[in-house]
Every structure is written in structure tokens, then in C-alpha cells.
Design a protein around this motif. Structure first.
Motif, PDB file in Angstrom:
ATOM      1  N   SER A  44       0.664  -1.201   0.011  1.00 24.64           N
ATOM      2  CA  SER A  44      -0.114  -0.008   0.031  1.00 24.64           C
ATOM      3  C   SER A  44       0.833   1.222   0.083  1.00 24.64           C
ATOM      4  CB  SER A  44      -0.992   0.058   1.228  1.00 24.64           C
ATOM      5  OG  SER A  44      -0.281  -0.251   2.375  1.00 24.64           O
ATOM      6  N   GLY A  45       1.832   1.200   0.805  1.00 25.59           N
ATOM      7  CA  GLY A  45       2.662   2.358   0.967  1.00 25.59           C
ATOM      8  C   GLY A  45       3.562   2.860  -0.570  1.00 25.59           C
ATOM      9  N   LEU A  46       3.955   1.632  -1.245  1.00 26.20           N
ATOM     10  CA  LEU A  46       4.537   2.024  -2.687  1.00 26.20           C
ATOM     11  C   LEU A  46       3.557   2.105  -3.596  1.00 26.20           C
ATOM     12  CD1 LEU A  46       7.177  -0.931  -2.813  1.00 26.20           C
ATOM     13  CD2 LEU A  46       7.630   1.623  -2.354  1.00 26.20           C
ATOM     14  N   TRP A  47       2.239   1.655  -3.584  1.00 33.43           N
ATOM     15  CA  TRP A  47       1.280   2.251  -4.674  1.00 33.43           C
ATOM     16  C   TRP A  47       0.762   3.470  -4.440  1.00 33.43           C
ATOM     17  CZ3 TRP A  47      -4.250  -0.644  -4.600  1.00 33.43           C
ATOM     18  CH2 TRP A  47      -4.533  -0.239  -6.175  1.00 33.43           C
ATOM     19  N   ASP A  48       0.827   4.171  -3.179  1.00 32.70           N
ATOM     20  CA  ASP A  48       0.465   5.565  -3.064  1.00 32.70           C
ATOM     21  C   ASP A  48       1.831   6.242  -3.672  1.00 32.70           C
ATOM     22  OD1 ASP A  48      -0.921   7.725  -2.146  1.00 32.70           O
ATOM     23  OD2 ASP A  48       0.195   7.771  -0.210  1.00 32.70           O
ATOM     24  N   ILE A  49       2.976   5.963  -3.530  1.00 34.80           N
ATOM     25  CA  ILE A  49       3.919   6.528  -3.906  1.00 34.80           C
ATOM     26  C   ILE A  49       3.991   6.753  -5.652  1.00 34.80           C
ATOM     27  CG2 ILE A  49       6.685   6.635  -4.101  1.00 34.80           C
ATOM     28  CD1 ILE A  49       6.791   5.547  -1.348  1.00 34.80           C
ATOM     29  N   ASN A  53       5.848  13.899  -2.140  1.00 37.67           N
ATOM     30  CA  ASN A  53       5.736  14.639  -1.090  1.00 37.67           C
ATOM     31  C   ASN A  53       6.959  15.389  -0.922  1.00 37.67           C
ATOM     32  OD1 ASN A  53       2.998  14.254  -0.970  1.00 37.67           O
ATOM     33  ND2 ASN A  53       3.381  12.760   0.675  1.00 37.67           N
ATOM     34  N   THR A  54       7.759  15.178   0.248  1.00 34.25           N
ATOM     35  CA  THR A  54       9.130  15.861   0.789  1.00 34.25           C
ATOM     36  C   THR A  54      10.102  14.850   0.544  1.00 34.25           C
ATOM     37  OG1 THR A  54       8.433  15.445   2.839  1.00 34.25           O
ATOM     38  CG2 THR A  54       7.870  17.614   1.842  1.00 34.25           C
ATOM     39  N   HIS A  55       9.924  13.655   0.038  1.00 38.23           N
ATOM     40  CA  HIS A  55      10.888  12.723  -0.203  1.00 38.23           C
ATOM     41  C   HIS A  55      11.520  12.490  -1.640  1.00 38.23           C
ATOM     42  CE1 HIS A  55       9.706  11.864   3.880  1.00 38.23           C
ATOM     43  NE2 HIS A  55       8.638  11.648   3.486  1.00 38.23           N
TER      44      HIS A  55
END
Length: 586
Positions: free
Chosen positions: A314-319, A339-341
Motif C-alpha cells: 500500500s505504501g509503494l502504491w501511494d508513492i 511529497n518531501t522525499h
């Protein structure tokens, strides 16, 4: 036509008659049926033009009839034109729909029209589609909308759809059918998904106005139910407990009214939960119902799709969905911001996974890349075997390679029907490869890796188990279509050393000149300019493809698996918050 068409004045009352059609084309004339069959087709065509071109008055009347079958007037709305042509029963159940997409990643288009709501019932789908004011057909769009309605309308009921789509002319391909009726669109999948989602959302909001046919009840029971409801509504404020109406006397007339719902008549089972079926499962059920012979194949493919969905990080999907492309860091990694990354992304791994998932999702529905010349399998397989074993020498090794190539050729010829039907990899009876699948629009794989692809099809595919067979074929296609670095080394930086000629080549160039070579001339001739230009073009094309093809497709289709979070595919290299803590001391 004998002459070019010319404009001419036509006064009121001018008649244009067309007679003796196809008098010199016997085969085409035989396809024409009698007037009773041809006239309804003419009326249908005129009706479609009449509801789209509301600034023109249309009238269609059969010869000898007193009344026109189609008659519209100017200065009316499109809904009025539909009401006039198709009747009040159709127009009263229509909803206006508009959708547009101006994003750079998708297909720029604007659509407006009318679709039927949940109350409309018909035995045949009526779809009137105009693209850039031209009456056309798009089977893929029609099927996608039918799937949405299949989950909403009762069984055997079909929708009414009128759509007018405007998009750049260069995004429309009209040459896929001899009659030019069927069209294909650029970025067709994303465009259809956008329209499909808009139709689905519109239908969901129309459920509140859905009506149901109810059985008539006697006046005593009806008045009893009405009085009971009024009493219940009043008791909310008065605190007086109302008399309960027997369940068997409740009649459901409004979808918002919870009384009379089906679950009220069922016993609750502890621990049981009802899960609403998603749209994908409904599509699969409809396809299985229409094509029962595809059940086994679809089951195996659905398992692969389910594995992909269940393994999404889920985290990578959002990225992936919300990242911004920055540029290439080196031959393998690209920089992206979320975002800021700041992240490093392994282009090869991501493209390989994306192509695999696309090969699974497009199972049996590929477009084709036609090779300009048929590619003989034995020669390509021998090339692949020689690349794998560069140190081998001798005739015995060559004979062994020929035998392996012949065995793999026979195997692929035996499986040619499966490869062609499901993955659009066409191998003819002579053992030549003639077609490859379009896995991603606007992208063609590196043909230098074609021998390796064919060898992998012969060696790495499990042909005995159906699910494993489809999975391994999709994996081989993913490896072939992955955006690997070009075979020629990167000419930038120190890589230019690879393109230096040896001393013999330089002397031959000097001898071929009209004057003796100076040291400066020899310096210019040190580099093979043709090979260097080819390498620069290949690397520039790859960088363009990564930015304009891979990243937009990745945002739309990629479902990153959990393994990508740990195998170095995505690596965070900077964070604005942490950098601020470091540099604020300065």
C-alpha cells in the motif's frame, strides 16, 4: 467518381435521386436485401444523425407513405431530439453525463451525452457514438459500459447510450476496419476507464430515484401500513411506542425505505459477513456466462490477477500513483519525488513487473505488432545459444546448438495456437515469427533481445500446468519488454572510449583520403561516428520512453508487490525534513 465534386445551388424543392446502386459490382449488389430490410437500417442511421445534429432538420419518409418515420426540427435540445426520435419512454429515463481529461499523462478528451438510468429496460443495447462529430463504433468502449450496467440492470436488460467525444484528430485511428466505422484511440485504456468510472458513479447516484413495480394490496391493508408509518414517525418525538406492523404486510416502494428489505426475512448467522462484489468479479461472471468454454482459462488468469491484487504494497502504491519524475540517475535508476522525499527507482525491475502485470491483465485481448519480415526461429535460437556460450568452439558444440534450436522450434510450433490466441505471439507453419503483442501503448521492445525471448519461451515455460504456463509466459514477456539498457554502452562520459577505432582502421581511413593525414585528422578519426550516433539515439530514445511512456503507465496500471519494498527497487535517498535539520545549523 468520374469528376471531382463541385458546389451547386439547390433551390427549395430540389430532389436528389440515387438509383441502380452497384450496377457494376455484382457481389456488392447481392448483399443488398429487399426494401423491407434496408429501410429500417436507413431510419436507424438517420435517427442517429438527427439527435446529434440538432441545428439541422431531418425528415425521413418511405416512398408512398403519408407520415415521416423520422422528423426533427431545428432549435431544439438534444434531449428533445431524443424524445422526438426514440420516444418519451426513452427520454424520461435518461441522465446527462459529462466528463473530460486534460491531464498530460492521459488522453486529452471531452465527452458529453445521455445515458439511461436504472429504471430503463430494453432487450438490445442502443449506443450512439460520435467522435469529433463523426458517427463511429468503438466495441471496447461499448463492452466496458455494458459491464457497468450488467451489475445494475436486471438480467437481459440493456442500456441506451448517446455520447459525443471530442479529442485531437491525431489520437483517432480510423483505419482498423474497411468501412471506417470502427475506430481505435490513443491511450484507449485510460480514456475508457475514465468514462467507465464516470458512468458507474452516475448510476450509483441514480439509485435513489429507482422505482419498483409493486403488487396491489387492498385498501384496508394499505391504510393500515400508512397509518403505522405515520405513527412511527410521530413516536420519534412524542416518545409513544407505535404498533408494530406485521412483516408479511410490508410493501417496499422506495429504495431508501428500510422496511421490507430482503435481509429482514432471513435469519442472521453469527460471524457471517456479506461482502459486496467488486466490479471486476461482476465483469468476470458476465464474461463466463457469455463464453462458458473460456471458464478454465479465465479461472487460471483470475488466480494470477488475484495474486497480484493480494500482494500490493500500500505504501509503494501511494508513492507510484502520486510521484513526480525528475530524471535518470544512471543506466539503471531514475529519480522521483513523492511529497518531501526523494527516491531512487530501479527502472528495469519496475518495467519488468509492469509488463508482467499488463500481460496478465490483457490476456486474450492484445493488439499486434506486425514484423516487417518474418523472423526464422532456428536462426534466432542459435544466436541466443551462442550468446549464452561465447567460449565454446568446435563443430560438436555447433551441432548440439542446432539440435537444441530444432527441438525448441518444434515445441513452439506445437504451442503456436495457444501463444497466438492468448498472447498474440504468432508463429506460422514454417517456423517464422510474424507478430508480437502490444503490451504497452506507444512502446516497442528492444528487438536485439528477441533471440533471448524465444529461447526463454522454449526453456523457461511450464507447459504442463495451466496456471503455471500462463504465469511463466507472462513473466517471459515481462522480461523481454522490460526497459533494459541498450546493448551499446552509454556514450556519455568514459563510455566514449568504447567507440574508438583501432590503429588499422585509422590507417585505412588515412590512405583513402586525398591528402596525407595530419595528427589532428587522426584525432578526429579516432571515433566511429556512425556507431556513436546510433548509441546516442538509442540512449536518448530510452530516456524519452522512460519519462513519457513508463512513468504515465506506471501511475495508471502498476500495483507494486511487497518484495519491491525490500529488494532495492525503491530506495529513499533524501528527506526535506532531515535536510532542514542538518542545514538549519548553517
Amino acid at each position: 467518381m468520374e469528376n471531382e465534386p463541385k458546389p451547386c445551388a439547390a433551390v427549395k424543392g430540389t430532389q436528389i435521386m440515387v438509383e441502380n446502386l452497384f450496377y457494376n459490382m455484382t457481389a456488392r449488389r447481392k448483399t443488398l436485401q429487399n426494401c423491407n430490410d434496408e429501410y429500417p437500417k436507413i431510419v436507424d442511421l438517420m435517427s442517429r444523425f438527427a439527435i446529434h445534429n440538432i441545428n439541422v432538420s431531418f425528415s425521413c419518409r418511405k416512398h408512398g407513405a403519408n407520415r415521416a418515420d423520422v422528423h426533427t426540427v431545428t432549435a431544439c435540445s438534444k434531449l428533445d431530439a431524443i424524445r422526438t426520435v426514440y420516444g418519451v419512454s426513452v427520454a424520461r429515463d435518461l441522465m446527462e453525463i459529462t466528463v473530460s481529461d486534460d491531464s498530460a499523462t492521459g488522453s486529452t478528451f471531452k465527452m458529453d451525452g445521455f445515458i439511461s438510468n436504472s429504471n430503463y429496460t430494453a432487450k438490445k443495447t442502443t449506443m450512439v457514438l460520435f467522435i469529433n462529430d463523426r458517427l463511429v463504433e468503438c466495441t471496447t468502449l461499448k463492452r466496458a459500459i455494458e459491464v457497468v450496467y450488467g451489475a445494475t440492470l436486471p438480467k437481459a436488460s440493456k442500456p441506451f447510450i448517446y455520447m459525443s467525444i471530442s479529442l485531437p484528430p491525431e489520437h483517432v485511428d480510423v483505419n482498423i476496419h474497411p468501412t471506417k466505422r470502427e475506430v481505435s484511440l490513443l491511450n484507449q485504456e485510460s480514456l475508457i476507464d475514465t468514462i467507465q468510472n464516470a458512468v458507474e458513479n452516475k448510476l450509483m447516484t441514480s439509485n435513489t430515484s429507482r422505482t419498483f413495480q409493486t403488487q396491489a394490496v387492498n385498501s384496508l391493508s394499505a391504510s393500515h401500513v400508512s397509518a403505522s408509518k405515520e405513527t412511527q414517525e410521530g413516536s420519534k418525538f412524542s416518545g409513544i411506542k407505535s404498533q408494530r406492523v406485521p412483516v408479511n404486510q410490508m410493501v417496499r416502494t422506495d429504495s431508501r425505505d428500510p422496511s421490507g428489505r430482503l435481509h429482514a426475512y432471513m435469519k442472521e448467522v453469527s460471524g457471517s459477513q456479506y461482502k459486496k462484489p467488486d466490479l471486476a468479479s461482476v465483469r468476470t461472471a458476465i464474461r463466463l456466462r457469455r463464453n462458458p468454454k473460456d471458464t478454465e482459462d479465465l479461472t487460471a488468469v483470475n488466480e494470477l490477477v488475484r495474486d497480484i491484487d493480494n500482494n500490493v504494497h500500500s505504501g509503494l502504491w501511494d508513492i507510484v500513483k502520486n510521484c513526480t519524475y525528475i530524471g535518470l540517475a544512471d543506466e539503471t535508476f531514475a529519480l522521483l519525488q513523492y511529497n518531501t522525499h526523494l527516491y531512487l527507482m530501479n527502472v528495469v525491475n519496475v518495467s519488468k513487473e509492469l509488463m508482467y502485470q499488463q500481460a496478465v491483465s490483457k490476456f486474450g485481448k492484445f493488439n499486434a505488432i506486425q514484423l516487417s519480415d518474418p523472423a526464422p526461429l532456428p536462426e534466432l535460437l542459435i544466436m541466443a545459444l551462442k550468446e549464452e556460450d561465447l567460449d565454446s568452439t568446435g563443430d560438436e558444440d555447433d551441432d548440439l546448438k542446432k539440435k537444441i534450436a530444432e527441438m525448441n522450434t518444434e515445441l513452439l510450433k506445437q504451442k503456436a495456437e495457444l501463444l497466438d490466441d492468448y498472447f498474440c505471439v504468432h508463429i506460422d507453419h514454417q517456423g517464422n515469427l510474424t507478430r508480437l503483442p502490444v503490451v504497452l501503448d506507444q512502446y516497442t521492445p528492444d528487438m536485439d533481445r528477441l533471440p533471448e525471448f524465444l529461447l526463454s519461451l522454449g526453456n523457461d515455460v511450464d507447459w504442463d500446468n495451466e496456471s503455471e504456463c500462463f504465469q511463466t509466459i507472462a513473466a517471459v514477456i515481462g522480461n523481454f519488454y522490460a526497459m533494459n539498457p541498450p546493448i551499446l554502452p552509454n556514450p556519455s562520459g568514459d563510455g566514449v572510449q568504447f567507440y574508438k577505432r583501432n590503429r588499422t582502421q585509422i590507417e585505412n581511413i588515412s590512405d583513402a583520403g586525398t591528402k596525407s593525414a595530419t595528427p589532428d585528422d587522426v584525432g578526429e578519426n579516432d571515433i566511429d561516428q556512425e556507431l556513436l550516433a546510433e548509441a546516442k539515439a538509442a540512449w536518448a530514445q530510452r530516456e524519452w520512453t522512460i519519462q513519457h511512456v513508463l512513468f504515465p503507465a506506471m501511475r495508471l496500471f502498476l500495483k507494486p508487490p511487497n518484495a519491491m519494498a525490500t529488494n532495492g527497487t525503491f530506495v529513499q535517498v533524501a528527506s526535506l525534513e532531515k535536510l532542514y535539520k542538518i542545514f538549519e545549523r548553517c
